[in-house]
Design a protein around this motif. Sequence first.
Motif, PDB file in Angstrom:
ATOM      1  N   PRO B  94      30.176 -52.746  35.621  1.00  0.00           N
ATOM      2  CA  PRO B  94      31.424 -53.149  36.283  1.00  0.00           C
ATOM      3  C   PRO B  94      31.225 -53.470  37.771  1.00  0.00           C
ATOM      4  CG  PRO B  94      31.694 -51.071  35.102  1.00  0.00           C
ATOM      5  CD  PRO B  94      30.245 -51.350  35.117  1.00  0.00           C
ATOM      6  N   ILE B  95      30.275 -52.764  38.413  1.00  0.00           N
ATOM      7  CA  ILE B  95      30.036 -53.024  39.851  1.00  0.00           C
ATOM      8  C   ILE B  95      29.414 -54.415  40.020  1.00  0.00           C
ATOM      9  CG2 ILE B  95      29.153 -52.021  41.981  1.00  0.00           C
ATOM     10  CD1 ILE B  95      28.586 -49.433  40.387  1.00  0.00           C
ATOM     11  N   TYR B 211      27.782 -49.330  49.285  1.00  0.00           N
ATOM     12  CA  TYR B 211      28.941 -49.345  48.379  1.00  0.00           C
ATOM     13  C   TYR B 211      28.462 -49.252  46.936  1.00  0.00           C
ATOM     14  CZ  TYR B 211      33.185 -51.033  46.034  1.00  0.00           C
ATOM     15  OH  TYR B 211      34.282 -51.147  45.213  1.00  0.00           O
ATOM     16  N   MET B 215      29.343 -46.151  44.387  1.00  0.00           N
ATOM     17  CA  MET B 215      30.086 -46.391  43.141  1.00  0.00           C
ATOM     18  C   MET B 215      29.239 -46.019  41.921  1.00  0.00           C
ATOM     19  SD  MET B 215      33.097 -47.320  43.746  1.00  0.00           S
ATOM     20  CE  MET B 215      33.153 -46.414  45.246  1.00  0.00           C
ATOM     21  N   LEU B 218      29.256 -42.270  41.413  1.00  0.00           N
ATOM     22  CA  LEU B 218      30.538 -41.813  40.862  1.00  0.00           C
ATOM     23  C   LEU B 218      30.661 -42.182  39.379  1.00  0.00           C
ATOM     24  CD1 LEU B 218      33.003 -42.677  43.779  1.00  0.00           C
ATOM     25  CD2 LEU B 218      32.220 -40.411  43.084  1.00  0.00           C
ATOM     26  N   ARG B 219      30.212 -43.381  39.031  1.00  0.00           N
ATOM     27  CA  ARG B 219      30.350 -43.829  37.636  1.00  0.00           C
ATOM     28  C   ARG B 219      29.367 -43.098  36.716  1.00  0.00           C
ATOM     29  NH1 ARG B 219      34.010 -48.073  37.706  1.00  0.00           N
ATOM     30  NH2 ARG B 219      33.880 -48.214  35.458  1.00  0.00           N
ATOM     31  N   GLU B 221      28.438 -40.003  37.206  1.00  0.00           N
ATOM     32  CA  GLU B 221      29.059 -38.683  37.026  1.00  0.00           C
ATOM     33  C   GLU B 221      30.174 -38.774  35.970  1.00  0.00           C
ATOM     34  OE1 GLU B 221      30.960 -37.000  40.477  1.00  0.00           O
ATOM     35  OE2 GLU B 221      31.290 -35.091  39.449  1.00  0.00           O
ATOM     36  N   ALA B 222      30.971 -39.848  36.048  1.00  0.00           N
ATOM     37  CA  ALA B 222      32.055 -40.032  35.065  1.00  0.00           C
ATOM     38  C   ALA B 222      31.484 -40.159  33.651  1.00  0.00           C
ATOM     39  CB  ALA B 222      32.869 -41.274  35.428  1.00  0.00           C
TER      40      ALA B 222
END
Lengths: 55, 242
Positions: B94-95, B211, B215, B218-219, B221-222
């Motif tokens: 997605p990034i 950035y 991101m 974080l992704r 980790e999700a």
Amino acid sequence: MMMIPLDNPYSAYIGSAYIITLLSGSVFAILTILKLRAIKKRVKRLEQASRHNDR
Amino acid sequence: MRIIASPKQFLHFKKRFLPFCVACHILTLSFGLWFAFWGSPPDYQMGEAVRMMYIHVPASWFAMGVYALMALHAVIGLITKHPLADIIVKSAAPIGALFTFISLITGALWGKPMWGTWWVWDARLTSVLILFLLYVGYLALIRSFENQVQGLKAGSILVIVGAFNLPIIKWSVNWWNTLHQPASLTKLSAPSIHPEMLVPLFLMVGAYASYFISMLLLRIEAEHLKRREQNLYFLKAQSASL
């Protein structure tokens, strides 16, 4: 210090490009953080429930 | 790879590394924007429109770079069957799609005043649009499978096949006649950009890089948490059936 003149013919294009970039980046970051928070909450709830069941 | 492998180790690493990345992003973005608008001269040909370069060029580099990273991990995932390679591919997609979207939009906004048109079906623009469709296609494909492992495997194959588009994007401006200008910074001889313009460009590259890393952390980790959630549901269902 050089300064970008506001009456230059490209200011609308430049402004739009920077605003779209910054906005889309911010929205993406906020959505990622919110998604992560929601998953964290769900996992925490499930862990508590499974601990409760173990007892 | 080993750090991300263990969720515990990854969380420890993320806790220490993420604030550094966020601080780097805020600093490089602030200075980059300042230099982009006030600290750099207009171009002798394009005039003020050159300021578009500071967001368009890094977005295009990262659109391609992220895809190359995904392709590398897709190959690693298919060879070693390591689930972490799939996590990285899935988290980065997605990034990369966002960077490609920014590249296409800012390119159109730069193209209108310079070429007189928002879009032309020339080799560079079309190959970047294909890259965007590959990102979107990958995300749609992995979601279309009921079995997550099979979906990720099919996605990895798509990513590897799509990697053939990367050299086409890079050299399309040399192979075909295109409206898009050829590379001015990454050519083998000296870059044809004034050093005063390189400062904001590299600051914005730093902003995009920090950035992306933030991101991605974080992704990942999700994604770890999603797998933990699935395991917990499985255990819950198992204990309920006993």
